[in-house]
Design an enzyme around this catalytic site. Structure first.
Site, PDB file in Angstrom:
ATOM      1  N   GLU A  75       1.870   2.407  -3.377  1.00  0.00           N
ATOM      2  CA  GLU A  75       1.031   3.458  -4.143  1.00  0.00           C
ATOM      3  C   GLU A  75       0.833   4.344  -3.573  1.00  0.00           C
ATOM      4  O   GLU A  75       0.797   5.898  -4.207  1.00  0.00           O
ATOM      5  CB  GLU A  75      -0.316   2.323  -4.113  1.00  0.00           C
ATOM      6  CG  GLU A  75      -0.267   1.334  -5.132  1.00  0.00           C
ATOM      7  CD  GLU A  75      -1.452   0.582  -5.537  1.00  0.00           C
ATOM      8  OE1 GLU A  75      -2.395   1.465  -5.363  1.00  0.00           O
ATOM      9  OE2 GLU A  75      -1.478  -0.551  -5.562  1.00  0.00           O
ATOM     10  N   GLU A  76       0.816   4.987  -2.260  1.00  0.00           N
ATOM     11  CA  GLU A  76       0.533   6.016  -1.529  1.00  0.00           C
ATOM     12  C   GLU A  76       1.689   6.987  -1.791  1.00  0.00           C
ATOM     13  O   GLU A  76       1.517   8.190  -2.111  1.00  0.00           O
ATOM     14  CB  GLU A  76       0.627   5.577   0.176  1.00  0.00           C
ATOM     15  CG  GLU A  76       0.741   6.948   0.873  1.00  0.00           C
ATOM     16  CD  GLU A  76       0.849   6.518   2.410  1.00  0.00           C
ATOM     17  OE1 GLU A  76       1.285   7.186   3.178  1.00  0.00           O
ATOM     18  OE2 GLU A  76       0.264   5.798   2.639  1.00  0.00           O
ATOM     19  N   ARG A  77       3.020   6.461  -1.701  1.00  0.00           N
ATOM     20  CA  ARG A  77       3.980   7.414  -2.137  1.00  0.00           C
ATOM     21  C   ARG A  77       4.266   7.973  -3.392  1.00  0.00           C
ATOM     22  O   ARG A  77       4.380   9.096  -3.947  1.00  0.00           O
ATOM     23  CB  ARG A  77       5.482   6.750  -1.710  1.00  0.00           C
ATOM     24  CG  ARG A  77       5.519   6.232  -0.264  1.00  0.00           C
ATOM     25  CD  ARG A  77       5.338   7.270   0.679  1.00  0.00           C
ATOM     26  NE  ARG A  77       5.834   6.779   2.328  1.00  0.00           N
ATOM     27  CZ  ARG A  77       5.097   6.756   3.143  1.00  0.00           C
ATOM     28  NH1 ARG A  77       3.870   7.075   2.982  1.00  0.00           N
ATOM     29  NH2 ARG A  77       5.656   6.574   4.315  1.00  0.00           N
ATOM     30  N   ALA A 112       1.527  10.568  -4.015  1.00  0.00           N
ATOM     31  CA  ALA A 112       1.898  11.825  -3.180  1.00  0.00           C
ATOM     32  C   ALA A 112       2.854  12.593  -4.207  1.00  0.00           C
ATOM     33  O   ALA A 112       2.980  13.755  -4.059  1.00  0.00           O
ATOM     34  CB  ALA A 112       2.689  11.504  -1.690  1.00  0.00           C
ATOM     35  N   GLN A 167       0.823  -1.444  -0.059  1.00  0.00           N
ATOM     36  CA  GLN A 167       0.014  -0.142  -0.209  1.00  0.00           C
ATOM     37  C   GLN A 167       0.926   1.305  -0.078  1.00  0.00           C
ATOM     38  O   GLN A 167       0.637   2.216  -0.826  1.00  0.00           O
ATOM     39  CB  GLN A 167      -1.059   0.067   1.108  1.00  0.00           C
ATOM     40  CG  GLN A 167      -2.021  -0.969   0.975  1.00  0.00           C
ATOM     41  CD  GLN A 167      -3.099  -0.711   2.005  1.00  0.00           C
ATOM     42  OE1 GLN A 167      -4.201  -0.480   1.801  1.00  0.00           O
ATOM     43  NE2 GLN A 167      -2.838  -0.360   3.254  1.00  0.00           N
TER      44      GLN A 167
END
Length: 192
Positions: free
Chosen positions: A184-186, A189, A181
């Site tokens: 994908e988050e990084r 951002a 996860q």
């Protein structure tokens, strides 16, 4: 986007366009929904969990949040202290989370908790946690210097009971699921 058969590049195209908005809270909120709190559920969750949590989140009827960071373990995921102890067909959760984006308004949390006493990279699990359960205390909305339109919460859990069926994927694989996860988050951002 996975449900539409699109690859991750489409997420990046959306993130780049959202980066043109002159309000960081909007891409932050969409990013939490689409790229932070739901990828593990999408990839590893049961059909029942997807129907209960993912479908209304994608529809915009539910707000999701991600419960990872703690006061003593920000990005140090291996050292979180929150526990979810199995008792019969339930987990009993005790601990707390810090810096939880959308935590004040969320309908459910993708919670990372220790579900065993094993090694730190193999003792964690991700759990879909409804935020209206007894024992969940939103201690405060954190006052921040930036991202003021995006709420960030400190949350405590006191003997919170959640069905074991709310486990995402397999018990003990939460650390690995969360690292996926985070990828994908990084990227989201960076793209915004």
């Amino acid at each position: 986007y996975g449900g539409m058969g699109l690859d991750f590049s489409y997420n990046m195209a959306v993130a780049e366009e959202l980066g043109n908005i002159h309000c960081g809270g909007i891409p932050m909120a969409i990013g939490v929904q689409a790229g932070m709190a739901t990828p593990a559920l999408t990839r590893f969750g049961s059909d029942e969990l997807k129907k209960e949590f993912l479908v209304p989140t994608i529809a915009g009827d539910f707000v999701a949040c991600l419960g990872i960071s703690e006061a003593g373990a920000g990005s140090d995921v291996a050292n979180i202290k929150t526990k979810a102890v199995r008792k019969g067909d339930e987990y009993v959760i005790n601990g707390g989370k810090m810096w939880t984006t959308s935590g004040c308004q969320a309908d459910w949390m993708c919670l990372l908790a220790n579900t065993s006493e094993g090694p730190p990279h193999r003792n964690k699990s991700l759990i879909c946690l409804p935020m209206n359960l007894p024992g969940i205390h939103i201690a405060k909305k954190i006052d921040k210097l930036g991202m003021r339109s995006s709420d960030t919460a400190q949350i405590f859990f006191e003997d919170v009971r959640v069905p074991t069926k709310n486990l995402i994927g397999e018990e003990g694989n939460g650390f690995t699921y969360q690292m996926l996860q985070f990828q994908e988050e990084r990227l989201w951002a960076v793209a915004t």
